[in-house]
Design an enzyme around this catalytic site. Structure first.
Site, PDB file in Angstrom:
ATOM      1  N   ASP A 190       0.831  -1.198   0.000  1.00 56.62           N
ATOM      2  CA  ASP A 190       0.000   0.000   0.000  1.00 56.62           C
ATOM      3  C   ASP A 190       0.870   1.253   0.000  1.00 56.62           C
ATOM      4  OD1 ASP A 190      -2.706   1.203   0.387  1.00 56.62           O
ATOM      5  OD2 ASP A 190      -1.832   1.894   2.270  1.00 56.62           O
ATOM      6  N   GLU A 242      14.758 -15.396   0.156  1.00 57.80           N
ATOM      7  CA  GLU A 242      15.177 -16.398   1.145  1.00 57.80           C
ATOM      8  C   GLU A 242      14.238 -17.600   1.148  1.00 57.80           C
ATOM      9  OE1 GLU A 242      15.076 -14.434   4.887  1.00 57.80           O
ATOM     10  OE2 GLU A 242      16.597 -12.934   4.363  1.00 57.80           O
TER      11      GLU A 242
END
Length: 527
Positions: A190, A242
């Protein structure tokens, strides 16, 4: 990430499982098969975190839990598991520009007082430093009891974080990992263009929204699209990498021109960025051609897909927007006494715009209910409105409630099937019965079946990963080829001809008896 279509979901307006009038996570889980049937491959959920709900959940007080009105954390886990069983990806909203004023950090900042370390996580100043206005209307600075002022680019209950603070950056890395560990496939970010502010907090004398109003002579607003945001997203991209499999970052970035937006999707930053310049483009062949070209060229320069969108929870639904006279500036909501859109014309153009968008290479986002052809609720009484934009502008802007009304599933059920009771958090207009899913499913030519067919064809012909090649034609006709599909949208009054031998696959409205394409119609054809 697959390119069929992604459906943004406003949890409070999708499906209510317990009859309290507010949609919830169990309601979404129970309706996931609708998404599978529709043919999308991912769902984006707007915020479901604990919140005072001053701005429909975009004022977050705890980023690691679920607000009780939407369920429990266990319900989020069940939704993620159910989505995985159906091969649906789940993207959750992340709100990093600001927290709620009820967030423990902001409460601590108020309690600690001026000059405290707690206040440095936000943007406090001893005096009001500039003339900035809130996006929701009114000043962007609020004074607290001890005399200091804090910045909120949105509601006063949404204080902006200080992204130059290492604790803020560390906190959001941890929030990313919290939800990635639970199995989410990515994040819609956002206000992705707002995290970094110009260091001198200089005055700004143009409109708050960078894509509206007069030209700003190439000057970037000091509160938007500062270059420093990109270091944050490179950091986040490393966090996502990751984790095994495909993970995605999607930017809500209201910036222009296209080259500035493309910077958010460089190879080491985000994966997608909503194309709001496309959403705002006028319904003319020239405007559509220019924005599509600019978008593809800018994103192609950074080897990223373009992300197309026509509607979302912040803008007028495109069926209503396209029912306004061409060239009308996009209203920030429509009330019963405002000029009303032509809904017959708007639905016709909206269906044509949808087929045009779904034929473009890249990713396409659909807003819940647009597959039903839902218009804006323009008859909502003022006393029912909840958007802080309405309150902060003293009713001058009607706000976004009209596009957020709970969607209709069943024409003759309480709350049109939204939930087991007749309650809905925003009033549903009687016309909702005509748009309900049960009135459209299996009905040839319905908007719902058009969406289903288009998404199936989009996947079958790999349009999302294809290449656009323009073809010549009349000035008021837009035509191109994507793979083995020829696409034509007729913006003019005269019928347009398809190439000789072209076999129509789908059209937004019936073709003329002689096979020509009427005005405000898009057709896909095999060539």
């Amino acid at each position: 990430m697959a390119q069929r279509g992604h459906l943004p979901d406003l949890p409070r307006s999708y499906a209510d499982s317990n009859g309290d009038g507010v949609g919830d996570l169990p309601g979404i889980t129970a309706r996931l098969d609708h998404l599978v049937e529709l043919g999308v491959d991912a769902v984006w959920l707007s915020p479901f975190y604990p919140s005072p709900q001053a701005d429909a959940g975009y004022d977050v007080s705890n980023y690691r839990d679920v607000d009780p009105i939407f369920g429990r954390l266990d319900d989020a886990d069940k939704l993620l598991a159910a989505a995985r069983e159906r091969s649906l990806r789940v993207i959750v909203d992340l709100v990093p520009n600001h927290t709620s004023s009820e967030h423990p950090w902001f409460k601590a900042a108020l309690a600690a007082g001026p000059g405290s370390p707690e206040r440095t996580r936000y943007i406090f100043r001893p005096h009001k430093p500039n003339n900035w206005e809130s996006t929701f209307g009114g000043p962007a600075w609020t004074q607290v009891a001890d005399g200091e002022w804090y910045l909120h680019l949105f509601d006063a209950g949404q204080p902006d974080l200080n992204w130059d603070h290492p604790e803020v950056r560390a906190e959001f890395r941890d929030i990313l990992r919290f939800w990635l560990d639970r199995g989410v496939d990515g994040f819609r970010v956002d206000v992705a263009h707002g995290l970094i502010k110009q260091a001198d907090l200089a005055d700004w004398h143009y409109p708050v929204e960078p894509l509206s109003g007069p030209a700003t002579e190439g000057i970037r607003p000091p509160m938007w699209d500062q270059d420093g945001v990109h270091d944050i997203y490179r950091d986040w991209r490393r966090v996502l990498e990751e984790y095994p499999g495909e993970r995605i970052l999607v930017a809500e970035a209201w910036v222009a021109p296209s080259e500035r937006l493309a910077a958010y999707v460089r190879p080491d930053e985000m994966n997608q960025a909503f194309n709001f310049e496309y959403l705002e483009a006028a319904w003319t062949a020239t405007a559509q051609y220019e924005v599509i070209n600019r978008s593809l060229e800018a994103n192609g320069a950074v080897d990223a897909p373009t992300t197309w969108v026509l509607s979302n929870h912040d803008v007028l639904r495109h069926v209503s927007r396209l029912g306004l006279p061409i060239g009308t500036l996009r209203p920030r909501g429509i009330g019963p006494h405002d000029p009303q859109p032509d809904l017959v014309l708007g639905l016709r153009r909206g269906r044509a715009a949808t087929l045009l968008m779904l034929a473009l290479p890249g990713s396409a986002y659909l807003y819940q209910g647009e597959e039903l052809g839902l218009p804006e609720n323009t008859t909502m009484p003022d006393e029912a409105r909840q958007d802080p934009m309405f309150r902060r502008t003293h009713g001058e802007q009607k706000g976004r409630d009209g596009c957020r009304v709970p969607i209709p599933w069943q024409s003759d059920a309480p709350s049109y099937g939204f939930g087991p009771s007749d309650q809905s958090w925003l009033p549903q207009p009687p016309v909702w019965a005509d748009f309900a899913l049960d009135r459209q499913r299996g009905v040839a030519g319905s908007t719902y079946e058009m969406y289903r067919s288009a998404l199936r064809l989009r996947a079958r012909h790999a349009l999302g990963v294809g290449t656009l090649n323009w073809t010549e034609g009349p000035d008021d006709v837009l035509a191109f080829q994507n793979g083995d599909v020829y696409i034509l949208t007729n913006f003019g009054e005269a019928p347009a001809a398809l190439p000789e031998g072209a076999r129509p696959l789908i059209s937004s409205e019936p073709l003329n008896a002689d096979g020509t394409v009427p005005t405000d119609v898009t057709v896909w054809a095999a060539v």
